[in-house]
Write a protein that holds these residues in place. Structure first.
Motif, PDB file in Angstrom:
ATOM      1  N   ARG A 102       0.840  -1.208   0.000  1.00 12.67           N
ATOM      2  CA  ARG A 102       0.000   0.000   0.000  1.00 12.67           C
ATOM      3  C   ARG A 102       0.868   1.248   0.000  1.00 12.67           C
ATOM      4  O   ARG A 102       1.823   1.370   0.790  1.00 12.67           O
ATOM      5  N   SER A 103       0.542   2.170  -0.861  1.00 19.12           N
ATOM      6  CA  SER A 103       1.390   3.345  -1.084  1.00 19.12           C
ATOM      7  C   SER A 103       1.403   4.314   0.080  1.00 19.12           C
ATOM      8  O   SER A 103       2.302   5.155   0.179  1.00 19.12           O
ATOM      9  N   THR A 104       0.429   4.230   0.979  1.00 23.49           N
ATOM     10  CA  THR A 104       0.361   5.190   2.088  1.00 23.49           C
ATOM     11  C   THR A 104       1.007   4.669   3.364  1.00 23.49           C
ATOM     12  O   THR A 104       0.917   5.311   4.409  1.00 23.49           O
ATOM     13  N   VAL A 105       1.673   3.524   3.299  1.00 27.84           N
ATOM     14  CA  VAL A 105       2.275   2.910   4.478  1.00 27.84           C
ATOM     15  C   VAL A 105       3.780   3.148   4.485  1.00 27.84           C
ATOM     16  O   VAL A 105       4.481   2.810   3.518  1.00 27.84           O
ATOM     17  N   ASP A 106       4.287   3.739   5.561  1.00 27.91           N
ATOM     18  CA  ASP A 106       5.725   3.931   5.755  1.00 27.91           C
ATOM     19  C   ASP A 106       6.313   2.609   6.250  1.00 27.91           C
ATOM     20  O   ASP A 106       6.059   2.192   7.388  1.00 27.91           O
ATOM     21  N   ALA A 107       7.081   1.954   5.411  1.00 26.56           N
ATOM     22  CA  ALA A 107       7.591   0.615   5.723  1.00 26.56           C
ATOM     23  C   ALA A 107       8.523   0.610   6.927  1.00 26.56           C
ATOM     24  O   ALA A 107       8.714  -0.435   7.560  1.00 26.56           O
ATOM     25  N   SER A 108       9.096   1.748   7.255  1.00 23.63           N
ATOM     26  CA  SER A 108      10.042   1.810   8.377  1.00 23.63           C
ATOM     27  C   SER A 108       9.349   2.090   9.707  1.00 23.63           C
ATOM     28  O   SER A 108      10.013   2.098  10.751  1.00 23.63           O
ATOM     29  N   LYS A 109       8.020   2.291   9.669  1.00 18.72           N
ATOM     30  CA  LYS A 109       7.306   2.656  10.895  1.00 18.72           C
ATOM     31  C   LYS A 109       6.047   1.818  11.060  1.00 18.72           C
ATOM     32  O   LYS A 109       4.925   2.333  11.101  1.00 18.72           O
ATOM     33  N   LEU A 110       6.255   0.516  11.149  1.00 19.86           N
ATOM     34  CA  LEU A 110       5.154  -0.401  11.424  1.00 19.86           C
ATOM     35  C   LEU A 110       5.125  -0.692  12.921  1.00 19.86           C
ATOM     36  O   LEU A 110       6.143  -1.079  13.504  1.00 19.86           O
ATOM     37  N   VAL A 111       3.965  -0.536  13.514  1.00 17.13           N
ATOM     38  CA  VAL A 111       3.790  -0.732  14.951  1.00 17.13           C
ATOM     39  C   VAL A 111       2.822  -1.880  15.166  1.00 17.13           C
ATOM     40  O   VAL A 111       1.750  -1.914  14.558  1.00 17.13           O
ATOM     41  N   LEU A 112       3.179  -2.824  16.025  1.00 20.53           N
ATOM     42  CA  LEU A 112       2.320  -3.975  16.306  1.00 20.53           C
ATOM     43  C   LEU A 112       1.718  -3.843  17.694  1.00 20.53           C
ATOM     44  O   LEU A 112       2.445  -3.712  18.680  1.00 20.53           O
ATOM     45  N   PHE A 113       0.398  -3.851  17.754  1.00 18.50           N
ATOM     46  CA  PHE A 113      -0.318  -3.795  19.026  1.00 18.50           C
ATOM     47  C   PHE A 113      -0.755  -5.205  19.429  1.00 18.50           C
ATOM     48  O   PHE A 113      -1.252  -5.976  18.589  1.00 18.50           O
ATOM     49  N   GLY A 114      -0.600  -5.522  20.683  1.00 19.10           N
ATOM     50  CA  GLY A 114      -1.116  -6.765  21.222  1.00 19.10           C
ATOM     51  C   GLY A 114      -1.947  -6.476  22.451  1.00 19.10           C
ATOM     52  O   GLY A 114      -1.416  -6.335  23.552  1.00 19.10           O
ATOM     53  N   ARG A 115      -3.269  -6.369  22.264  1.00 15.53           N
ATOM     54  CA  ARG A 115      -4.157  -6.079  23.386  1.00 15.53           C
ATOM     55  C   ARG A 115      -5.026  -7.303  23.670  1.00 15.53           C
ATOM     56  O   ARG A 115      -5.453  -8.005  22.757  1.00 15.53           O
ATOM     57  N   SER A 116      -5.279  -7.541  24.934  1.00 16.63           N
ATOM     58  CA  SER A 116      -6.050  -8.688  25.384  1.00 16.63           C
ATOM     59  C   SER A 116      -5.333  -9.975  24.940  1.00 16.63           C
ATOM     60  O   SER A 116      -4.132 -10.131  25.174  1.00 16.63           O
ATOM     61  N   PHE A 117      -6.026 -10.914  24.284  1.00 19.86           N
ATOM     62  CA  PHE A 117      -5.395 -12.166  23.870  1.00 19.86           C
ATOM     63  C   PHE A 117      -4.212 -11.908  22.942  1.00 19.86           C
ATOM     64  O   PHE A 117      -3.269 -12.719  22.891  1.00 19.86           O
ATOM     65  N   ALA A 118      -4.242 -10.803  22.214  1.00 16.05           N
ATOM     66  CA  ALA A 118      -3.117 -10.477  21.341  1.00 16.05           C
ATOM     67  C   ALA A 118      -1.876 -10.100  22.148  1.00 16.05           C
ATOM     68  O   ALA A 118      -0.804  -9.916  21.564  1.00 16.05           O
ATOM     69  N   GLY A 119      -2.006  -9.991  23.481  1.00 18.34           N
ATOM     70  CA  GLY A 119      -0.828  -9.854  24.332  1.00 18.34           C
ATOM     71  C   GLY A 119       0.059 -11.085  24.270  1.00 18.34           C
ATOM     72  O   GLY A 119       1.223 -11.045  24.684  1.00 18.34           O
ATOM     73  N   TYR A 120      -0.474 -12.193  23.772  1.00 23.50           N
ATOM     74  CA  TYR A 120       0.338 -13.353  23.399  1.00 23.50           C
ATOM     75  C   TYR A 120       0.681 -13.315  21.913  1.00 23.50           C
ATOM     76  O   TYR A 120       1.848 -13.477  21.517  1.00 23.50           O
ATOM     77  N   LEU A 121      -0.320 -13.102  21.063  1.00 27.83           N
ATOM     78  CA  LEU A 121      -0.135 -13.215  19.620  1.00 27.83           C
ATOM     79  C   LEU A 121       0.928 -12.249  19.097  1.00 27.83           C
ATOM     80  O   LEU A 121       1.779 -12.630  18.278  1.00 27.83           O
ATOM     81  N   ALA A 122       0.884 -10.998  19.556  1.00 26.36           N
ATOM     82  CA  ALA A 122       1.784  -9.986  19.008  1.00 26.36           C
ATOM     83  C   ALA A 122       3.246 -10.247  19.365  1.00 26.36           C
ATOM     84  O   ALA A 122       4.110 -10.241  18.472  1.00 26.36           O
ATOM     85  N   PRO A 123       3.591 -10.464  20.624  1.00 25.78           N
ATOM     86  CA  PRO A 123       5.009 -10.731  20.892  1.00 25.78           C
ATOM     87  C   PRO A 123       5.509 -12.021  20.256  1.00 25.78           C
ATOM     88  O   PRO A 123       6.671 -12.105  19.839  1.00 25.78           O
ATOM     89  N   ARG A 124       4.639 -13.034  20.171  1.00 19.88           N
ATOM     90  CA  ARG A 124       5.042 -14.266  19.488  1.00 19.88           C
ATOM     91  C   ARG A 124       5.412 -13.955  18.037  1.00 19.88           C
ATOM     92  O   ARG A 124       6.471 -14.372  17.543  1.00 19.88           O
ATOM     93  N   ALA A 125       4.571 -13.211  17.343  1.00 22.38           N
ATOM     94  CA  ALA A 125       4.846 -12.890  15.943  1.00 22.38           C
ATOM     95  C   ALA A 125       6.083 -12.012  15.803  1.00 22.38           C
ATOM     96  O   ALA A 125       6.894 -12.208  14.884  1.00 22.38           O
ATOM     97  N   ALA A 126       6.249 -11.056  16.722  1.00 17.69           N
ATOM     98  CA  ALA A 126       7.385 -10.132  16.638  1.00 17.69           C
ATOM     99  C   ALA A 126       8.716 -10.830  16.866  1.00 17.69           C
ATOM    100  O   ALA A 126       9.770 -10.309  16.476  1.00 17.69           O
ATOM    101  N   ALA A 127       8.692 -12.006  17.479  1.00 13.91           N
ATOM    102  CA  ALA A 127       9.924 -12.757  17.662  1.00 13.91           C
ATOM    103  C   ALA A 127      10.485 -13.260  16.331  1.00 13.91           C
ATOM    104  O   ALA A 127      11.681 -13.544  16.224  1.00 13.91           O
ATOM    105  N   PHE A 128       9.629 -13.334  15.313  1.00  9.71           N
ATOM    106  CA  PHE A 128      10.040 -13.849  14.007  1.00  9.71           C
ATOM    107  C   PHE A 128       9.908 -12.814  12.892  1.00  9.71           C
ATOM    108  O   PHE A 128      10.642 -12.882  11.910  1.00  9.71           O
TER     109      PHE A 128
END
Length: 396
Positions: A221-247
Motif C-alpha cells: 500500500r502506497s500510504t504505508v511507511d515501511a520503516s514505521k510499522l507498529v504492532l499492538f497486542g491487546r487482550s489475547f493479542a498480548g500473546y499473539l503480538a510478541p510471538r509474531a514479533a519474535a520472528f
C-alpha cells in the motif's frame, strides 16, 4: 489486585463487557443513553439469553433509525447510527458464542459486519476500507483505516483481534492512533471474526505465520511507511503480538497490554487431573461457565476441556522472547485479571530488546482490562512513548 468498581451488572463478566460498549463511545460506536437503556432492559442479574435479547432489540431499533435517516438524506445521522448498531449487534452475540452454528450468533455477527460496512467509508473518526489479505490459499478479512483520504504516507499500527473481538470493533481501540496521524490495520486472524464464524479457521500458536503475510500485503500500500510499522497486542493479542514479533522483524515497535506470553498459566489452579472434570461440572451447572469456556474452546475448534487445556500449553512464547528485536512497551492496568499471572515479569525477563514497563492505575481512570473506560489515559501513555520511539529517541 484491586477490583474495578461495578458499573451496572452484578456479574463481573457481564459488567466488563458492558464497559467495552461504554468505551466504544470514544469512536462514536455507542451512545451512553442507548447503552444504559439496554442494560436496564436486561436487568442487573443478566443471563446469556437476556443479554442477547436486550442488545439485539437495541441494535435493530438503532439500525432502523439509521435506515430512516439515510432515506431522508441525513448522512451524518445515518452513519453514526449504523456504527452504533454494529457495536450493539456485537454485544448481542457475545455470550452465545460457544456454539458457532447457533443461528442467533451467525445472524448477529453478519449484522454486525453489515452495519459497520454501511457506516463506511467515512466513519466520522476515520476513513475505513474493507480489505482482503491473502493467507494460505484464502483471505483474511480486515479494515484499513486512515485519518483522512489525502494519500499521505504514514506510520501504521497493526492491531490483530483478541480472543473475542472482530476487525470491526477494533476501531474502538485505535482512535488514539488515528487522532495522531497513524494509519491502522485491524484484521480477523484464525480463531477470530470472519475467519472463525464463517471460514472455521481456528487459533494457532505460531502467529508469525499469520502476521508475515499481513505485513507482506500491507507493504504493497502506497500510504504505508515501511520503516514505521507498529504492532499492538491487546487482550489475547498480548500473546499473539510478541510471538509474531519474535520472528517478523519488520516491526519498528511493539505494544503489549497486558503482556501474556504463556497462556498455560491461565489454566484453573485445580490439582492435576481434577482440573478438566471440575470445569466440566461447573459448565453443566452454570450457563455462564458453559459460555465462558465453551466460547474459548470454540476459537480452537475444540469441545473437550482436557484437550483445550493441553492446547493452551502450546501457547507459550517465552522460549523465543529473546528474538524480539524492536523496542517494546509492556502495559499493565490495575484490576486487569489477565495481569494476575505475572506475564509482564516473565516477558520482561525473557526479552533482550529495549523494554519499557508502565502501570496504569484505577485512580488514573484506566483500571480494568486493557485500560477499561480510561482509553484516553491509555492513549496518552502509549502514544507518547510510541512517538518518541519512532522519532529515534530512547525507548526506555
Amino acid at each position: 489486585m484491586a477490583k474495578t468498581p461495578t458499573i451496572f451488572f452484578r456479574d463481573d463478566v457481564f459488567d466488563d463487557q458492558f464497559a467495552r460498549t461504554l468505551a466504544a463511545v470514544y469512536a462514536g460506536a455507542s451512545d451512553l443513553g442507548e447503552a444504559f437503556s439496554a442494560a436496564r432492559a436486561i436487568g442487573a442479574h443478566a443471563t446469556p439469553d437476556k443479554w442477547y435479547g436486550g442488545w439485539l432489540a437495541l441494535a435493530r431499533n438503532v439500525e432502523a433509525s439509521a435506515s430512516a435517516a439515510a432515506a431522508d438524506g441525513h448522512s451524518v445521522t445515518a452513519r453514526g447510527a449504523y456504527l452504533r448498531a454494529a457495536e450493539y449487534y456485537r454485544q448481542a452475540f457475545f455470550f452465545i458464542r460457544h456454539d458457532l452454528d447457533d443461528p442467533r450468533a451467525q445472524d448477529a455477527y453478519a449484522d454486525h459486519v453489515r452495519t459497520f460496512a454501511a457506516a463506511a467509508p467515512n466513519l466520522g473518526v476515520a476513513f475505513g476500507e474493507a480489505v482482503e489479505i491473502p493467507y494460505e490459499g484464502t483471505t483474511l478479512h480486515g479494515w484499513f483505516f486512515s485519518p483522512d483520504d489525502s494519500g499521505e504516507v504514514r506510520p501504521t499500527v497493526i492491531s490483530p483481534d483478541g480472543y473475542d473481538s472482530t476487525a470491526e470493533d477494533g476501531l474502538a481501540y485505535v482512535i488514539g492512533a488515528l487522532e495522531r496521524g497513524y494509519n491502522v490495520l485491524t484484521f480477523d486472524g484464525p480463531g477470530q471474526g470472519r475467519a472463525l464464524y464463517r471460514d472455521r479457521l481456528f487459533m494457532r500458536p505460531d502467529f508469525e505465520a499469520v502476521l508475515t503475510p499481513v505485513v507482506d500485503w500491507l507493504l504493497t500500500r502506497s500510504t504505508v511507511d515501511a520503516s514505521k510499522l507498529v504492532l499492538f497486542g491487546r487482550s489475547f493479542a498480548g500473546y499473539l503480538a510478541p510471538r509474531a514479533a519474535a520472528f517478523e522483524h519488520r516491526i519498528a515497535a511493539l505494544v503489549c497490554d497486558p503482556p501474556d506470553p504463556n497462556l498455560g498459566l491461565h489454566i484453573p489452579a485445580v490439582a492435576g487431573s481434577l482440573a478438566a472434570p471440575t470445569i466440566e461440572l461447573e459448565m453443566r451447572l452454570s450457563a455462564e461457565k458453559r459460555e465462558f469456556f465453551g466460547a474459548r474452546m470454540a476459537t480452537h475448534g475444540l469441545t473437550d476441556v482436557a484437550e483445550y487445556f493441553t492446547t493452551l500449553r502450546e501457547f507459550d512464547m517465552t522460549p523465543v522472547a529473546g528474538q524480539v528485536a524492536c523496542p517494546t512497551l509492556l502495559v499493565e492496568c490495575e484490576g486487569d485479571p489477565l495481569s494476575s499471572t505475572g506475564g509482564a515479569d516473565a516477558l520482561a525477563a525473557a526479552m533482550t530488546a529495549p523494554t519499557t514497563r508502565i502501570t496504569l492505575t484505577a485512580e488514573s481512570g484506566a483500571g480494568g482490562h486493557c485500560g477499561g473506560l480510561g482509553q484516553k489515559v491509555w492513549d496518552g501513555a502509549v502514544y507518547d512513548w510510541l512517538d518518541g520511539v519512532l522519532k529515534g529517541e530512547s525507548a526506555a
